[in-house]
Design an enzyme around this catalytic site. Structure first.
Site, short mmCIF file in Angstrom:
data_model
loop_
_atom_site.label_atom_id
_atom_site.label_comp_id
_atom_site.label_asym_id
_atom_site.label_seq_id
_atom_site.Cartn_x
_atom_site.Cartn_y
_atom_site.Cartn_z
N ASP A 114 0.71 -1.22 -0.01
CA ASP A 114 -0.12 0.05 -0.06
C ASP A 114 0.69 1.16 -0.14
O ASP A 114 0.51 2.44 0.59
CB ASP A 114 -0.95 0.01 1.27
CG ASP A 114 -0.19 -0.08 2.52
OD1 ASP A 114 1.15 -0.26 2.35
OD2 ASP A 114 -0.80 -0.12 3.50
N LYS A 165 3.96 1.59 16.10
CA LYS A 165 2.82 2.46 16.52
C LYS A 165 3.28 2.89 17.88
O LYS A 165 2.45 2.59 18.79
CB LYS A 165 1.44 1.60 16.32
CG LYS A 165 1.51 0.82 14.95
CD LYS A 165 0.35 1.64 14.20
CE LYS A 165 0.71 1.23 12.73
NZ LYS A 165 0.43 -0.10 12.35
N ASP A 226 2.09 6.75 2.10
CA ASP A 226 1.12 5.42 2.49
C ASP A 226 -0.28 5.77 2.07
O ASP A 226 -0.81 6.75 2.25
CB ASP A 226 1.11 5.25 4.24
CG ASP A 226 0.31 4.26 4.61
OD1 ASP A 226 -0.97 3.94 3.99
OD2 ASP A 226 0.52 3.63 5.53
N1 GDD Z 1 -0.31 -11.45 3.21
C1 GDD Z 1 -0.43 -10.70 4.30
N2 GDD Z 1 -0.96 -11.32 5.36
N3 GDD Z 1 -0.29 -9.29 4.29
C2 GDD Z 1 -0.28 -8.61 5.37
C3 GDD Z 1 -0.97 -9.06 6.47
C4 GDD Z 1 -1.49 -10.48 6.60
O1 GDD Z 1 -1.86 -11.18 7.47
N4 GDD Z 1 -1.32 -8.04 7.35
C5 GDD Z 1 -0.73 -6.99 6.87
N5 GDD Z 1 -0.51 -7.27 5.53
C6 GDD Z 1 0.27 -6.28 4.37
C7 GDD Z 1 -0.91 -5.17 4.06
O2 GDD Z 1 -1.57 -5.62 3.13
C8 GDD Z 1 0.30 -4.16 3.74
O3 GDD Z 1 0.58 -4.13 2.29
C9 GDD Z 1 1.28 -4.12 4.59
O4 GDD Z 1 1.49 -5.76 4.91
C10 GDD Z 1 1.39 -3.54 5.81
O5 GDD Z 1 0.31 -3.78 6.41
P1 GDD Z 1 -0.75 -2.58 7.09
O6 GDD Z 1 -1.73 -3.29 7.89
O7 GDD Z 1 -0.66 -1.73 5.89
O8 GDD Z 1 0.33 -1.78 8.25
P2 GDD Z 1 0.27 -0.24 8.42
O9 GDD Z 1 0.18 0.49 7.11
O10 GDD Z 1 -0.44 -0.09 9.77
O11 GDD Z 1 1.92 -0.40 9.00
C11 GDD Z 1 2.87 -0.62 8.24
O12 GDD Z 1 3.30 0.16 7.30
C12 GDD Z 1 4.07 1.42 7.66
C13 GDD Z 1 4.25 2.14 6.50
O13 GDD Z 1 2.99 2.55 5.80
C14 GDD Z 1 3.96 -0.85 9.08
O14 GDD Z 1 4.98 -1.87 8.32
C15 GDD Z 1 4.85 0.15 9.74
O15 GDD Z 1 6.00 -0.06 10.49
C16 GDD Z 1 5.10 1.00 8.69
O16 GDD Z 1 5.75 2.50 9.13
MG MG Z 2 -0.37 0.47 5.33
#
Ligand code: GDD
Ligand code: MG
Length: 363
Positions: A114, A165, A226
């Site tokens: 994303d 977070k 993001d």
């Molecule tokens: N296959 C799979 N299975 N993918 C997953 C799963 C899962 O269970 N959980 C999350 N993802 C994928 C999401 O689709 C996304 O592309 C990515 O892993 C990160 O998950 P998000 O749910 O979008 O996390 P976030 O945005 O709250 O936080 C993450 O991204 C930030 C930057 O945008 C973390 O990596 C943070 O540390 C980071 O700063």
């Molecule tokens: Mg994200």
């Protein structure tokens, strides 16, 4: 070996951040600058020398494969793995490890699905190789890091902690955050536990640091966004069209607007700020659209004014209606002479009669 040739793309999870988007398509497949968002990430990885990408997904997996197939149209070899239950970021990475062909010491690129970024992928791999790190992370700096993973580093760029977070002000020790792209030494992937959910951010990175592993950060202040909210998605799409966010997959030349070939735009309509008009969409006379994404088949009636908004597929925006920072779901009908601002979201297939909502004061 030099460079990385394999990658894992994370596109699963519980999807909580996808649900508020009122368009039907899962977000990775919603067109940004005219093509499914994921295409930009795949094309950038290909341009950086990646040949084999495994998509790790846990929801609506069936939408990815029919579109991208074996990846050959992008010059890639794509494979898909669907988790029965979401395994978390670390679990998803570990789950696809059997499909990797890299040797234990080879670098493997991993990226969140994303993120829109201009990251110099070869530079991240080069940093990884020159520092002999176990894992290297792309870091970016943001004003408010609370929604992200905080990654403080020492003067050599070595990661000293990973705080996902942060909950308290004391935990906000840096403005450097995890930008969601990593290079893992392949053998490190194999150490992630199997068969249960694992968060790479909350478990794998802290555990690696505690065991003395070398995590290297590379701060790259290139374009980074993001796309977790529809507003960010619209911004990202516009930035792709404007050329601020670099992607080899933008169909056509970058500029103020992108009108897909089968769209019809009245000669006096004004399209600016990276606006995209999708396939088969119609824009009526005198309409003004700025920095917005109009998805396929939508109808913008004469005199509508649309700014920083996402207009879903096959929806209708009535004459003289004003949208600013709004999200209109697929198939919705917003009647004439309405005014929707500041985060308003209209559900898919909902119908708003003529002249029923406005924000401006009585005149
Ligand atoms: N296959 C799979 N299975 N993918 C997953 C799963 C899962 O269970 N959980 C999350 N993802 C994928 C999401 O689709 C996304 O592309 C990515 O892993 C990160 O998950 P998000 O749910 O979008 O996390 P976030 O945005 O709250 O936080 C993450 O991204 C930030 C930057 O945008 C973390 O990596 C943070 O540390 C980071 O700063
Ligand atoms: Mg994200």
């Amino acid at each position: 070996m030099h460079g990385a040739t394999e990658a894992i793309l994370l596109v699963g999870g519980k999807g909580t951040r996808l649900r508020p988007v009122t368009v039907h398509t899962p977000k990775p497949m919603v067109p940004a600058a005219g093509v499914p968002f994921l295409t930009h990430q795949l094309a950038r990885a290909r341009a950086a020398g990646i040949e084999h990408i495994v998509l790790a997904t846990s929801y609506l997996a069936e939408v990815f494969e029919p579109h991208f197939g074996d990846g050959s149209s992008l010059g890639l070899h794509l494979e898909y793995v669907t988790e029965d239950e979401p395994l978390g970021t670390g679990g998803a990475i570990r789950n696809v490890a059997p499909l990797l062909r890299s040797d234990p010491s080879d670098p493997v690129l991993i990226f969140n699905g994303d993120i829109l970024t201009g990251l110099d992928i070869p530079a991240l791999v080069a940093t990884h190789e020159s520092s002999s790190a176990d894992v290297s992370l792309h870091l970016t700096q943001v004003e408010d890091p609370r929604a992200y993973g905080l990654v403080p580093t020492d003067s050599t760029g070595r990661v000293t902690a990973f705080l996902e977070k942060p909950q308290t002000p004391e935990e906000i020790v840096t403005d450097q955050i995890n930008a969601g792209a990593y290079v893992f030494r392949r053998s490190v992937i194999d150490t992630i536990p199997t068969g249960r959910p694992v968060s790479v951010e909350r478990e794998t990175f802290p555990d690696l640091l505690a065991s003395g592993a070398h995590l290297q950060g590379m701060v790259d202040s290139t374009y980074w966004l993001d796309l977790g909210t529809p507003q960010a998605f619209v911004r990202g799409s516009a930035d792709l069209v404007l050329g601020r966010a670099p992607s080899p997959a933008v169909p056509g030349r970058c500029g103020d607007r992108l009108v897909l070939p089968t769209a019809r735009v009245a000669p006096d309509a004004k399209l600016t700020g990276g606006t995209v008009v999708g396939e088969g969409a119609t824009v009526g006379a005198g309409a003004r659209i700025e920095g917005s994404t109009i998805l396929s088949g939508a109808v913008i009636e004469p005199g509508a004014t649309i700014t920083d908004s996402l207009v879903g597929a096959d929806s209708v925006i009535g004459a003289r209606t004003i949208l600013a920072g709004a999200v209109i779901g697929d198939g919705a009908r917003v009647g004439a002479d309405n005014e929707l601002r500041a985060g308003a979201r209209v559900w898919c297939n909902a119908v708003l009669p003529d002249a029923c909502v406005r924000f401006s004061s009585d005149q």
